[in-house]
Design an enzyme around this catalytic site. Sequence first.
Site, PDB file in Angstrom:
ATOM      1  N   LYS A 194      13.500 -20.206 -29.485  1.00 41.66           N
ATOM      2  CA  LYS A 194      13.403 -19.217 -28.404  1.00 41.66           C
ATOM      3  C   LYS A 194      12.277 -18.256 -28.739  1.00 41.66           C
ATOM      4  CE  LYS A 194      15.889 -15.126 -26.741  1.00 41.66           C
ATOM      5  NZ  LYS A 194      17.138 -14.655 -26.163  1.00 41.66           N
ATOM      6  N   LYS A 196      10.666 -14.665 -28.015  1.00 43.92           N
ATOM      7  CA  LYS A 196      10.795 -13.347 -27.394  1.00 43.92           C
ATOM      8  C   LYS A 196       9.441 -12.982 -26.808  1.00 43.92           C
ATOM      9  CE  LYS A 196      13.540 -11.207 -26.948  1.00 43.92           C
ATOM     10  NZ  LYS A 196      14.530 -10.777 -25.988  1.00 43.92           N
ATOM     11  N   ASP A 224      11.810 -15.555 -23.284  1.00 47.69           N
ATOM     12  CA  ASP A 224      12.598 -14.399 -22.813  1.00 47.69           C
ATOM     13  C   ASP A 224      11.747 -13.127 -22.848  1.00 47.69           C
ATOM     14  OD1 ASP A 224      14.376 -12.365 -22.312  1.00 47.69           O
ATOM     15  OD2 ASP A 224      15.493 -12.582 -24.188  1.00 47.69           O
ATOM     16  N   ASN A 226      12.421 -10.299 -21.395  1.00 56.55           N
ATOM     17  CA  ASN A 226      13.213  -9.089 -21.133  1.00 56.55           C
ATOM     18  C   ASN A 226      12.707  -8.304 -19.926  1.00 56.55           C
ATOM     19  OD1 ASN A 226      13.826  -9.027 -24.530  1.00 56.55           O
ATOM     20  ND2 ASN A 226      15.518  -8.783 -23.114  1.00 56.55           N
ATOM     21  N   GLU A 249      14.434 -16.942 -19.548  1.00 56.38           N
ATOM     22  CA  GLU A 249      15.473 -15.908 -19.674  1.00 56.38           C
ATOM     23  C   GLU A 249      14.957 -14.567 -19.153  1.00 56.38           C
ATOM     24  OE1 GLU A 249      17.387 -16.207 -23.504  1.00 56.38           O
ATOM     25  OE2 GLU A 249      17.755 -14.054 -23.548  1.00 56.38           O
ATOM     26  N   ASN A 272      20.831 -12.066 -20.214  1.00 60.03           N
ATOM     27  CA  ASN A 272      21.715 -11.132 -20.899  1.00 60.03           C
ATOM     28  C   ASN A 272      21.373  -9.724 -20.416  1.00 60.03           C
ATOM     29  OD1 ASN A 272      19.363 -11.776 -22.998  1.00 60.03           O
ATOM     30  ND2 ASN A 272      19.905  -9.620 -23.211  1.00 60.03           N
ATOM     31  N   ASP A 296      28.173 -12.660 -24.939  1.00 62.63           N
ATOM     32  CA  ASP A 296      28.041 -11.823 -26.141  1.00 62.63           C
ATOM     33  C   ASP A 296      29.335 -11.045 -26.302  1.00 62.63           C
ATOM     34  OD1 ASP A 296      27.566  -9.807 -27.988  1.00 62.63           O
ATOM     35  OD2 ASP A 296      25.433  -9.713 -27.511  1.00 62.63           O
ATOM     36  N   ASN A 325      21.759  -9.516 -30.992  1.00 63.99           N
ATOM     37  CA  ASN A 325      20.866  -8.434 -31.435  1.00 63.99           C
ATOM     38  C   ASN A 325      20.834  -8.500 -32.955  1.00 63.99           C
ATOM     39  OD1 ASN A 325      22.170  -6.733 -28.760  1.00 63.99           O
ATOM     40  ND2 ASN A 325      19.973  -6.718 -29.080  1.00 63.99           N
TER      41      ASN A 325
HETATM   42  O1  GKR Z   1      15.970  -7.831 -30.887  1.00 59.52           O
HETATM   43  O2  GKR Z   1      14.178  -7.259 -29.829  1.00 59.52           O
HETATM   44  C1  GKR Z   1      15.272  -7.800 -29.902  1.00 59.52           C
HETATM   45  C2  GKR Z   1      15.775  -8.515 -28.688  1.00 59.52           C
HETATM   46  O3  GKR Z   1      14.905  -8.328 -27.627  1.00 59.52           O
HETATM   47  C3  GKR Z   1      17.166  -8.062 -28.327  1.00 59.52           C
HETATM   48  O4  GKR Z   1      17.264  -6.674 -28.357  1.00 59.52           O
HETATM   49  C4  GKR Z   1      17.620  -8.577 -27.000  1.00 59.52           C
HETATM   50  O5  GKR Z   1      18.784  -7.937 -26.602  1.00 59.52           O
HETATM   51  O6  GKR Z   1      17.688 -10.696 -28.095  1.00 59.52           O
HETATM   52  C5  GKR Z   1      17.980 -10.003 -26.999  1.00 59.52           C
HETATM   53  C6  GKR Z   1      17.697 -10.766 -25.741  1.00 59.52           C
HETATM   54  O7  GKR Z   1      17.891 -11.951 -25.733  1.00 59.52           O
HETATM   55  O8  GKR Z   1      17.304 -10.182 -24.738  1.00 59.52           O
HETATM   56 MG    MG Z   2      17.534 -12.088 -23.615  1.00 57.78          MG
END
Ligand code: GKR
Ligand code: MG
Length: 425
Positions: A194, A196, A224, A226, A249, A272, A296, A325
């Site tokens: 995955k 980020k 993902d 966000n 995501e 999420n 979660d 997290n």
């Molecule tokens: O740890 O930076 C991080 C993630 O972005 C986390 O805070 C997210 O809540 O992993 C998470 C997600 O899947 O969005």
């Molecule tokens: Mg996420």
Amino acid sequence: MRIGEVVVTPVAFPDPPLLNSAGVHQPWALRAIVELRGEDGLVGLGETYGDAPHLALLRRAAPAVTGLDPFDTNGLLRRIAGVLGAADAPDRHGLTGGSSPTRTTLKVLGPFETACLDLQGQLTGRPVADLLGGRVRDEVPYAGYLFYRWAAHPAQPGPLPDRDGDPFPEALDAGGIVEQAGQLVEQYGFRSLKLKGGVLPPEEEVEAIRELRAAFPDHPLRLDPNAAWTVETSVRVGERTEGLLEYLEDPTPGIAGMAKVARRVPMPLATNMCVVAPEDLPPGFGARAVGVVLADHHYWGGLRRSAELAAVCRTWGVGVSMHSNSHLGISLAAMTQLGAALPELTYAADTHTPWQGGVDVVAEPLRIAGGAVRVPDRPGLGVRLDPDALARLHENYLRCGVRERDDTAYRARFEPGYRKRRPRW
Ligand code: GKR
Ligand code: MG
């Protein structure tokens, strides 16, 4: 058996400078460790967020849990809801959706419910997975979680963690991400990856996905950002990553925006961020905004409620994955017990474990090998607290000065003018 004493201990552990759409991780990640001490010497464990507002609510709830029968989890909810009333702890970084009194109650309930199940397992001599309906798998697969990142935390006042526990170099382009994936796959055997996103312009993140696909032709991939993209950007990325992603995501904020994207992209959308509490299920599923929910137990109210969520997802034909997290070994054990018992979990679960450099509060943490964690046969969660480690990590907490996660403010210290924008692109 009754719960004789409730102890809530905030801890801090080193966290590398991992980038996301809100900013960058601070040098110390916070968690709270919940111990439910039974009158007969047994201890049930739970782990949750350690941010100050949440910690205050855990401490408000703790006395109400004393005296409870650990099998009475309905009573647990009644007691916790009773003392919290309409309390609403903010979700400032907004990486797991917004807050509301219901969400706050479920988030506080989570670690206490998990600790009750740990006690129930110890009292009956059964692993928690058995209490959740029995194992459907003996090992729970996890995904390698790739992050754009800085090499190290910049110099700053206050204690910085030792870099020895962080063997990963800077990753600020596709090449860095492929190298990081190679390191994670070699060390942990991950079979899914995955990324980020929401950090670099979307074209660069699409390029990273293309290079990951070339380097790891058989690994399912996910991206993902966000909620860093507009609907149009999300659709463009969806089209350009056709055939490359098992799911995309949270490309864009909110159920309405996600529903617009879902109608126009070839892959399922996962979340999420927009379906994060029971109250989101009717609008989210009704609008067909998501094809996968990342369960979660930390904010869905514990392990049984997460299993209920999975059942609702099954009814709607929505897939189930698992969110994480920065966390320690109690959370990993709880996720593993839950993952073992969920027939609906058809995707590898997220975990931040490799980023924690082996630091833990449990004596023998569960290990990720071959991309999966073997479900322990021991009663309860299958892990026990290391009191010295707990004391060390609590000492970190007292010294580190961080009291709340704020990736945005932390990044702005080094990049004046930086602010969180959702969508950004
Ligand atoms: O740890 O930076 C991080 C993630 O972005 C986390 O805070 C997210 O809540 O992993 C998470 C997600 O899947 O969005
Ligand atoms: Mg996420």
